[in-house]
Design a protein around this motif. Sequence first.
Motif, short mmCIF file in Angstrom:
data_model
loop_
_atom_site.label_atom_id
_atom_site.label_comp_id
_atom_site.label_asym_id
_atom_site.label_seq_id
_atom_site.Cartn_x
_atom_site.Cartn_y
_atom_site.Cartn_z
N SER A 142 0.83 -1.22 -0.13
CA SER A 142 0.04 -0.11 -0.18
C SER A 142 1.16 1.33 0.40
CB SER A 142 -0.96 -0.11 1.13
OG SER A 142 0.03 0.24 2.35
N ASP A 143 0.06 2.44 -0.03
CA ASP A 143 0.99 3.62 0.07
C ASP A 143 1.76 3.93 -1.06
OD1 ASP A 143 -0.17 4.56 2.63
OD2 ASP A 143 1.47 3.27 3.71
N PHE A 144 1.15 3.53 -2.24
CA PHE A 144 2.18 3.63 -3.61
C PHE A 144 1.77 5.38 -3.97
CE2 PHE A 144 1.12 -0.89 -3.94
CZ PHE A 144 2.54 -1.36 -3.45
N PHE A 145 2.63 5.82 -4.69
CA PHE A 145 2.56 7.29 -5.34
C PHE A 145 2.27 8.15 -4.07
CE2 PHE A 145 1.66 4.43 -8.91
CZ PHE A 145 2.54 5.04 -10.01
N TYR A 146 3.19 8.05 -2.88
CA TYR A 146 3.05 8.66 -1.72
C TYR A 146 2.60 10.01 -2.05
CZ TYR A 146 3.82 9.78 3.14
OH TYR A 146 3.62 10.13 4.31
N GLY A 147 1.51 10.70 -1.28
CA GLY A 147 1.53 11.87 -1.19
C GLY A 147 0.57 12.46 -0.05
N ASP A 148 0.58 11.78 1.06
CA ASP A 148 -0.18 11.99 2.36
C ASP A 148 0.54 13.16 3.14
OD1 ASP A 148 -1.68 12.07 4.28
OD2 ASP A 148 -1.60 9.94 4.90
N PHE A 149 -0.06 14.17 3.29
CA PHE A 149 0.46 15.53 3.89
C PHE A 149 -0.23 15.38 5.43
CE2 PHE A 149 -3.29 16.99 1.95
CZ PHE A 149 -3.97 17.82 2.88
N THR A 150 -1.01 14.61 5.65
CA THR A 150 -1.73 14.43 7.20
C THR A 150 -0.93 13.36 8.14
OG1 THR A 150 -3.54 13.24 6.44
CG2 THR A 150 -3.74 15.37 6.12
N SER A 151 -0.33 12.67 7.62
CA SER A 151 0.07 11.22 8.28
C SER A 151 1.23 11.80 9.22
CB SER A 151 0.53 10.25 7.37
OG SER A 151 1.61 10.68 6.71
N VAL A 152 1.35 10.97 10.39
CA VAL A 152 2.29 11.11 11.47
C VAL A 152 3.12 9.74 11.48
CG1 VAL A 152 2.90 11.57 13.62
CG2 VAL A 152 1.23 12.88 12.53
N VAL A 153 4.26 9.32 11.12
CA VAL A 153 4.96 8.16 11.29
C VAL A 153 6.24 8.37 12.25
CG1 VAL A 153 6.20 6.42 9.91
CG2 VAL A 153 4.35 7.90 8.75
N ASP A 154 6.35 7.67 13.24
CA ASP A 154 7.39 7.65 14.25
C ASP A 154 7.47 9.03 14.87
OD1 ASP A 154 7.84 4.90 13.72
OD2 ASP A 154 9.34 5.16 12.08
N GLY A 155 6.46 9.54 15.05
CA GLY A 155 6.69 10.82 15.63
C GLY A 155 6.82 11.97 14.61
N LEU A 156 7.02 11.77 13.42
CA LEU A 156 7.30 12.75 12.51
C LEU A 156 6.08 12.88 11.43
CD1 LEU A 156 10.84 11.47 11.81
CD2 LEU A 156 10.57 13.44 13.02
N ALA A 157 6.25 14.15 10.83
CA ALA A 157 5.27 14.44 9.64
C ALA A 157 5.66 13.29 8.62
CB ALA A 157 5.35 15.80 9.10
N GLY A 158 4.63 12.58 8.16
CA GLY A 158 4.91 11.29 7.08
C GLY A 158 5.99 11.82 5.98
N SER A 159 5.67 12.93 5.56
CA SER A 159 6.38 13.67 4.48
C SER A 159 7.91 13.81 4.97
CB SER A 159 5.74 14.89 3.74
OG SER A 159 5.95 15.87 4.95
#
Length: 421
Positions: free
Chosen positions: A76-93
Amino acid sequence: MDPIYLMNNVWIMICFTLVLLMQGGFILLEAGSTRMKNAGHIAGKTIFTVGVASIVFWAVGYGFIYGEGNSFIGLSDFFYGDFTSVVDGLAGSVDFMFQLAFAAIALTIAFGGFAERGKLSAYVVFALLFSALVYPVVAHWIWGGGWLADHGKQDFAGSTVVHLTGAMAALAATIVLKPRIGKYNKDGSANDLAGHNQVYTALGVLVLWVGWFGFNAGSTLGVDDAFFGFVALNTQLAAAAGAMAAMFIVWAVSGKADIPTTLNGALAGLVAITASCAFVAPWASVVIGLIAGLIVFFSMKLFDKARIDDPIFALSVHGIAGVWGTLSTGFFATPELAAMNGGLPGLFYGGGITQLGVQTMGVVACGLYAFIVSYIILKVMNRAMGGIRVTEEEEIIGLDLSEHGSYGYPESMPEKKKQGA
């Protein structure tokens, strides 16, 4: 907004920049380690590498590593463009950008095996396939919640994921492409096809050394506990020890303090500590670096005797040192640091052989996967493309002129002078 959250994101963007600038170190290191007639090709190829790795990582690489899927691959998460996600305490981007830089480094290491004899078209095809099918799979196994992660594999910043993976692809390339013209004599002895600029190689190593603090210390993914300082300390000590060990061993054996060997010792120390920098005490970092510096000297000699032509020494610096660095956590990981970062303590701290066994399993599985898949890709490419090596005439002329139409040092090359006469 939480100031720590903002600081963590700024810190990781700085580290992304440091890791990206490591490509400049590779340009200087690889161009200086090869002959003048190929310098422009090496430099331009590296920039192209970053471009391909970025697009493929955005399209499918990130999804294969971190997407929801199974123990083998994310889906999943192909052609990444999610500006709202948080991953490991960081903004996803921000997390995306940091991880992208690692993928580009692995591809650059792999291309070391093509140096001075690979077609530009082969770079293009292999870059696409390696970035989609090789690196993301290994990264998912260890960093993306795959089966090695489930077993507690320790690889804090990528001795296996980045360095061993890239080196095994480079090994496949050296085997398929075969040695450069004039490298080996009929009796098996090797000729020294020396690089054209040791100042470039030394400056390249220094740029990589500085960038490595983004690589290792940045893998803490935050500043709130300042643990990145401890990781940086271990990184510095291992690099220093590797440089010293390599210089002294080559000096003792040959009677000369060979500069390329010393430089490779520093890099070997950096590669080795990349897996264990968050798991070991500073004294162990010195030991890990010292052993890496010794290993890189002997492995360079061994590959040469085996007629494996590796102009950039990717197999010794990134491959053999990457294996040692991965295994070192199984020996030296302290109980406190292992508990804090995941995994079990090492053999020398009463942890038994469990963690060492996991590390060994990871090295074997990842190394074999990267080599076998890369080898198959290159063999198929070689047949489908009518060869992935330049012609003998093109290799003698140099890839600057044969692949790009101009020399990196036009005023120094006689053919160019004649054309302008």
